[in-house]
Design a protein around this motif. Structure first.
Motif, PDB file in Angstrom:
ATOM      1  N   GLU B 315       0.092  -3.343   0.239  1.00 46.04           N
ATOM      2  CA  GLU B 315       0.815  -2.068   0.226  1.00 46.04           C
ATOM      3  C   GLU B 315       2.186  -2.352   0.794  1.00 46.04           C
ATOM      4  O   GLU B 315       2.327  -2.766   1.940  1.00 46.04           O
ATOM      5  N   THR B 316       3.186  -2.164  -0.016  1.00 41.82           N
ATOM      6  CA  THR B 316       4.519  -2.551   0.409  1.00 41.82           C
ATOM      7  C   THR B 316       5.509  -1.439   0.109  1.00 41.82           C
ATOM      8  O   THR B 316       5.123  -0.315  -0.233  1.00 41.82           O
ATOM      9  N   THR B 317       6.768  -1.757   0.233  1.00 40.17           N
ATOM     10  CA  THR B 317       7.819  -0.791  -0.037  1.00 40.17           C
ATOM     11  C   THR B 317       8.758  -1.416  -1.051  1.00 40.17           C
ATOM     12  O   THR B 317       9.183  -2.553  -0.854  1.00 40.17           O
ATOM     13  N   THR B 318       9.031  -0.729  -2.140  1.00 40.29           N
ATOM     14  CA  THR B 318      10.014  -1.291  -3.057  1.00 40.29           C
ATOM     15  C   THR B 318      11.350  -0.630  -2.791  1.00 40.29           C
ATOM     16  O   THR B 318      11.443   0.587  -2.608  1.00 40.29           O
ATOM     17  N   LEU B 335       3.817   8.968  -5.411  1.00 45.02           N
ATOM     18  CA  LEU B 335       3.739   8.999  -3.948  1.00 45.02           C
ATOM     19  C   LEU B 335       4.969   9.703  -3.373  1.00 45.02           C
ATOM     20  O   LEU B 335       5.038  10.909  -3.374  1.00 45.02           O
ATOM     21  N   LYS B 336       5.935   8.958  -2.930  1.00 46.71           N
ATOM     22  CA  LYS B 336       7.159   9.620  -2.466  1.00 46.71           C
ATOM     23  C   LYS B 336       8.343   8.738  -2.808  1.00 46.71           C
ATOM     24  O   LYS B 336       8.202   7.529  -3.021  1.00 46.71           O
ATOM     25  N   TRP B 337       9.497   9.327  -2.840  1.00 42.38           N
ATOM     26  CA  TRP B 337      10.666   8.631  -3.371  1.00 42.38           C
ATOM     27  C   TRP B 337      11.898   9.098  -2.631  1.00 42.38           C
ATOM     28  O   TRP B 337      12.001  10.253  -2.257  1.00 42.38           O
ATOM     29  N   GLY B 349      17.134   3.048  -4.699  1.00 43.39           N
ATOM     30  CA  GLY B 349      15.953   3.896  -4.630  1.00 43.39           C
ATOM     31  C   GLY B 349      14.885   3.192  -3.824  1.00 43.39           C
ATOM     32  O   GLY B 349      14.874   1.953  -3.740  1.00 43.39           O
ATOM     33  N   ILE B 350      14.021   3.963  -3.222  1.00 46.39           N
ATOM     34  CA  ILE B 350      12.983   3.386  -2.359  1.00 46.39           C
ATOM     35  C   ILE B 350      11.685   4.165  -2.562  1.00 46.39           C
ATOM     36  O   ILE B 350      11.688   5.397  -2.542  1.00 46.39           O
ATOM     37  N   ILE B 351      10.602   3.444  -2.762  1.00 49.60           N
ATOM     38  CA  ILE B 351       9.280   4.092  -2.820  1.00 49.60           C
ATOM     39  C   ILE B 351       8.232   3.194  -2.158  1.00 49.60           C
ATOM     40  O   ILE B 351       8.405   1.980  -2.121  1.00 49.60           O
ATOM     41  N   PRO B 352       7.150   3.764  -1.670  1.00 50.71           N
ATOM     42  CA  PRO B 352       6.016   2.925  -1.277  1.00 50.71           C
ATOM     43  C   PRO B 352       5.305   2.441  -2.538  1.00 50.71           C
ATOM     44  O   PRO B 352       5.338   3.124  -3.560  1.00 50.71           O
ATOM     45  N   CYS B 353       4.692   1.291  -2.471  1.00 47.82           N
ATOM     46  CA  CYS B 353       4.033   0.749  -3.656  1.00 47.82           C
ATOM     47  C   CYS B 353       2.757   0.020  -3.224  1.00 47.82           C
ATOM     48  O   CYS B 353       2.784  -0.761  -2.279  1.00 47.82           O
ATOM     49  N   ILE B 354       1.684   0.310  -3.917  1.00 52.98           N
ATOM     50  CA  ILE B 354       0.414  -0.348  -3.597  1.00 52.98           C
ATOM     51  C   ILE B 354       0.043  -1.271  -4.748  1.00 52.98           C
ATOM     52  O   ILE B 354      -0.259  -0.811  -5.849  1.00 52.98           O
ATOM     53  N   TYR B 355       0.093  -2.561  -4.505  1.00 53.01           N
ATOM     54  CA  TYR B 355      -0.362  -3.538  -5.493  1.00 53.01           C
ATOM     55  C   TYR B 355      -1.828  -3.815  -5.206  1.00 53.01           C
ATOM     56  O   TYR B 355      -2.164  -4.420  -4.185  1.00 53.01           O
ATOM     57  N   SER B 356      -2.675  -3.366  -6.100  1.00 53.40           N
ATOM     58  CA  SER B 356      -4.108  -3.482  -5.874  1.00 53.40           C
ATOM     59  C   SER B 356      -4.731  -4.457  -6.860  1.00 53.40           C
ATOM     60  O   SER B 356      -4.364  -4.481  -8.039  1.00 53.40           O
ATOM     61  N   ASP B 387      10.706 -11.311  -3.449  1.00 53.33           N
ATOM     62  CA  ASP B 387      11.717 -10.256  -3.485  1.00 53.33           C
ATOM     63  C   ASP B 387      11.452  -9.300  -2.321  1.00 53.33           C
ATOM     64  O   ASP B 387      11.523  -8.086  -2.462  1.00 53.33           O
ATOM     65  N   HIS B 388      11.142  -9.887  -1.188  1.00 59.53           N
ATOM     66  CA  HIS B 388      10.729  -9.099  -0.019  1.00 59.53           C
ATOM     67  C   HIS B 388      11.576  -7.856   0.144  1.00 59.53           C
ATOM     68  O   HIS B 388      12.788  -7.947   0.124  1.00 59.53           O
ATOM     69  N   PRO B 389      11.021  -6.696   0.306  1.00 59.61           N
ATOM     70  CA  PRO B 389       9.590  -6.390   0.346  1.00 59.61           C
ATOM     71  C   PRO B 389       9.039  -5.891  -0.996  1.00 59.61           C
ATOM     72  O   PRO B 389       7.944  -5.342  -1.037  1.00 59.61           O
ATOM     73  N   ASN B 390       9.793  -6.092  -2.071  1.00 61.09           N
ATOM     74  CA  ASN B 390       9.462  -5.393  -3.318  1.00 61.09           C
ATOM     75  C   ASN B 390       8.121  -5.786  -3.944  1.00 61.09           C
ATOM     76  O   ASN B 390       7.390  -4.933  -4.420  1.00 61.09           O
TER      77      ASN B 390
END
Lengths: 288, 570
Positions: B315-318, B335-337, B349-356, B387-390
């Motif tokens: 679970e990261t932040t893009t 989620l949120k943006w 732009g910034i969003i939380p991102c969950i790579y599952s 591409d931390h933290p993407n």
């Protein structure tokens, strides 16, 4: 079974943090261990024995065999039972912030009121507060979109704002009234409110269920009327009586269910037109 | 002080040292050939010794980091540690606090990290944040791809003025090179639009993405900059973006490399996070891996390098200056943006991102990254990044290394852990190549240093900075293809991290905190052209910027103790 009794001898103006004093951590502790322990207070630590006389009786092989009894004025004791997974805690007073936060098992009984964030992000276990709770009961913490995911919270009195915010599972039962935005952003789970709700339950909810037996002041416009249902069964529980059933929040294509006690909300029903005596006809509302 | 790292097993690709048991000596901050008998001996018998890591692309400082931390307080709750006598407290997982960023890189054995996107308008803030990150040397890449002045010059094919503008702006922002993000697309986002493909025009500028790329590439080589243009192409993360990626690669065909400082490197274009640009198909329903096609094209070209942006299942932040893409992602995740506009220059732009692992799309992205690593033939042309933290936090580099070194581990994940799309839509299960320690040292040290034109790091050459990492792994006693978990564990915390001859990590603990240094490029020989360009744009600047010109540049006191790289631009 091991009983650990905390009898308060002194209060602190800055809150004591009890998140290290959970059954998972202290099931094997003796009175001598407690005598060595320093409790966090603000940015410092002080001996716990400055604030509590601690008595340990019996033995425990694991946290599930521990009962903690907290006596005295706990209004400045926070994080009680935070992250606990087993065991019982009884608080014979009102408590400060974050009681039962992130707990995954066991039970906590608060014989008084709880400050904000009670049961925050809990994933299991049982939290009962005999009095009132303040804001964010069973909610997520700031910024987080996943609130309570499992377990059960029972509030004997009233609950503050944003009760069950981002609820992602589990059940919250408020026996009194509830302040604004109960169940905002919720995606799963059940919030049952016996008393009245002043405004806006279920704002931006995507899924899950809210049952309000009492009077609702204002409903958000994102909820559409489905009709009247009798004895609805919600998440395995049958609620006796007639309820007005709404779906929402349509602003987010939400499929959440909001059930309003029909008897307490007769005036709201009148907004939709004349009803039959039994006000059970769905067709009539749809025809309006 | 003089030191000898005794009996280590050295991997130093720049000097073609491949697992030789030897001593490494350093004195007064530099690698040396020999030391006196008084030198302190550090016994590293049978441990891996490499140059300290060089991260060629990460987002560690700047306005979007701050916005990200503010709007993701839930991330800051992860990774919390208390302060110690040596360290400040740490917080955050995907967007660590500034001290935590420095400490964690140091624990990994890294010494240099490139901040990959610095809006010139926010350069002051970026440098303030860099100053708060300890342990590292941090060059920052100013954003030019959506800059209004650049687009105007590119429209007129006025390469000389673009070169002068870039030379001036590198000084003004204390930047290292030219970063291009979704050229023309972020400007279009100001109008609620995007560009798709290199031939789309920025609204109201009448210039295409390709024209901007070519103009900036030519200017880059005209100035002899040590790094090439560093590009995040259009259409990031969109199914069917492979043609755009290939057209972007082809855009710089025939552009000649500069002289002087530019001769250290081989490429004229560095493509960043190539994984996000290798998707075939028309939608998320029929998307498949385009890694084979992209790698084939990439292998044929001799003027390109890349980093991967490997997905790590976290679970990261893009966060990126490709603001329209972030909005597209937000519409997918729900989620949120949040968005941050930088006037006249860029947007983010910034969003939380969950790579599952259970997600088909995340699995596809994970597989494409690994496919590219395994299909690109020359390790000198590919770098390890997330591409931390993407795509994941940089703290997962050891895990990626373990995947690259173990086909068995990858096959096990394909068969038992990740979504079945990995078998249906990617080639990964058929790729058996395994990296060795020499390759790992190449993609994490030697290659990124060469790509950036560094002549003082990335190798254990006498006279270079004594930036060294030692890992508690005995290459003669471990089979990476069968012991992936041990490889990850071994690279997770360095035994020693030495930066400029100072021992920062010893026995896996940080023992010293060092002030960071910014590296920036000072182009010489263009001063008159720079002034002419500044005079020309001043009316426009005064009209459209909300800051005064006098407050725009990064003054010296914002950049304490910098490493200035003087480049002869003529």
């Amino acid at each position: 079974m091991k009983t650990i009794t905390f009898d308060q001898i002194k209060t602190s103006s800055i809150a004591l943090e009890f998140d290290e004093l959970i059954p998972d951590e202290i099931y094997s502790w003796t009175e001598a261990d407690f005598a060595k322990y320093q409790v966090p207070i603000g940015n410092s630590r002080f001996p716990i024995t400055d604030f509590f006389d601690i008595t340990v009786e019996g033995e425990a092989n694991g946290p599930e065999e521990v009962e903690m009894i907290l006596n005295g004025d706990l209004n400045r004791v926070k994080y009680i039972g935070c992250k606990m997974s087993a065991g019982n805690i009884v608080c014979n007073s009102s408590v400060d912030l974050h009681v039962g936060a992130e707990m995954s098992g066991g039970s906590i009984l608060v014989k008084g009121n709880a400050a904000a964030h009670a049961g925050r992000e809990m994933s299991g276990g049982y939290l009962e507060i005999e009095g009132n709770t303040k804001e964010f009961t069973g909610a997520s913490y700031i910024g987080e979109w996943r609130g309570m995911t499992g377990g059960q919270i029972v509030v004997g009195g009233n609950a503050g704002k944003q009760c069950g915010e981002c609820l992602t599972g589990g059940r919250i039962h408020v026996k009194g009234n509830c302040d604004i935005l109960a169940g905002i952003h919720m995606t799963k789970g059940l919030i049952e409110i016996d008393g009245d709700v002043n405004r806006w339950p279920g704002g931006q909810m995507k899924n899950g269920n809210i049952v309000i037996h009492g009077f609702l002041g204002r409903l958000l416009e994102g909820f559409v009327l489905n009709g009247i249902v009798v004895d609805p069964e919600v998440e395995g529980t049958t609620f006796k009586g007639k309820y007005i059933h709404y779906t929402g929040d349509i602003g987010l294509n939400g499929k959440g269910n909001l059930y309003l006690g029909a008897e307490a909300n007769k005036e709201k029903l009148a907004e939709y037109g004349e009803l039959d005596d039994e006000y059970t006809s769905i067709r009539e509302y749809r025809n309006l | 002080m003089e030191y000898i790292l005794k009996n280590g097993i050295v991997y130093d690709p720049a000097n073609e040292i491949n697992g030789e048991k030897m001593d490494v000596m350093f004195k007064d901050g530099l690698i040396v050939d020999n030391v006196s008998a008084d030198a302190e001996v550090l016994d590293v018998t049978d441990k891996i010794v490499m140059p300290a890591g060089v991260d060629p692309h990460a987002h560690v400082a700047g306005p979007k980091l701050v916005v990200g931390r503010l709007y993701r307080p839930e991330d800051s709750r992860r990774g919390v540690t208390q302060k110690t006598k040596v360290l400040r407290s740490e917080s955050g997982f995907s967007i660590p606090s500034c001290p935590a960023t420095g400490y964690r890189y140091s624990r990994l054995g890294y010494g240099t990290v490139v901040e990959a996107a610095m809006p010139p308008l926010e350069a002051k803030h970026t440098h303030e944040e860099i100053a708060t990150i300890p342990q590292l040397d941090i060059p920052a890449m100013p954003l030019f791809g959506n800059n209004w002045f650049v687009m105007e010059y590119a429209k007129d094919n006025n390469i000389e003025d673009i070169a002068a503008f870039v030379a001036a702006w590198l000084k003004i922002s204390k930047g290292y090179g030219i970063k291009i993000v979704n050229p023309c697309g972020s400007e279009a986002w100001g109008w609620g639009m995007n560009v798709h493909g290199v031939n789309d025009k920025a609204p109201y500028f009448d210039v295409t993405s390709k024209e901007v790329i070519v103009a900036l590439a030519k200017a880059n080589e005209m100035l002899n900059l040590p790094h090439s243009i560093h590009i995040h192409p259009n259409d990031l993360g969109h199914p069917g973006n492979v043609p755009t990626t290939i057209e972007t690669m082809d855009a710089v065909k025939g552009i000649k490399k500069g002289k002087g400082a530019a001769e250290v490197r081989d490429q004229v274009m560095h493509l960043t996070h190539l994984q996000f640009h290798s998707y075939l198909g028309n939608s998320w329903k029929d998307v498949t891996s385009g890694a084979e096609e992209v790698a084939k094209h990439f292998n044929k070209a001799d003027n390109l390098t890349c980093d991967i942006g490997q997905v790590t299942f976290d679970e990261t932040t893009t966060m990126t200056a490709d603001a329209p893409m972030e909005y597209d992602l937000f519409k997918l995740s729900g989620l949120k943006w949040t968005n941050k506009d930088i006037e006249c220059e860029t947007a983010a732009g910034i969003i939380p991102c969950i790579y599952s692992k259970r997600s088909p799309v995340s699995t596809l992205q994970w597989a494409i990254g690994l496919e590219l690593f395994l299909l690109i033939e020359d390790p000198w042309r590919v770098c390890l990044t997330t591409d931390h933290p993407n795509a994941g936090p940089f703290t997962r580099y050891p895990r990626i290394i373990s995947w690259l070194m173990s086909n068995e581990k990858r096959q096990d994940m394909c068969d038992n852990e990740v979504h079945k799309w990995v078998h249906k839509r990617t080639l990964l299960p058929t790729l058996e190549r395994e990296y060795d320690f020499y390759d790992i040292a190449t993609i994490t040290r030697a290659a990124p240093a060469k790509i950036y034109g560094f002549t003082d790091r990335g190798a254990l050459t006498p006279g270079y900075r004594a930036d060294i990492a030692v890992y508690d792994i005995n290459p003669n006693d471990i089979d990476p293809s069968k012991q992936a978990d041990e490889i990850e564990k071994g690279f997770n915390v360095a035994d020693y991290t030495i930066k400029d001859g100072q021992i920062l990590v010893k026995d896996k603990e940080i023992v010293k905190v060092k002030e960071s240094q910014n590296i920036w490029v000072n182009v010489k020989g263009w001063e008159q052209n720079e002034q002419k360009v500044i005079d020309n744009i001043m009316p426009f600047f005064t009209q459209y910027y909300s800051v005064k010109w006098e407050n725009y540049p990064v003054h010296d006191h914002y950049v304490s103790n910098p490493i200035r790289v003087d480049v002869d631009g003529k």
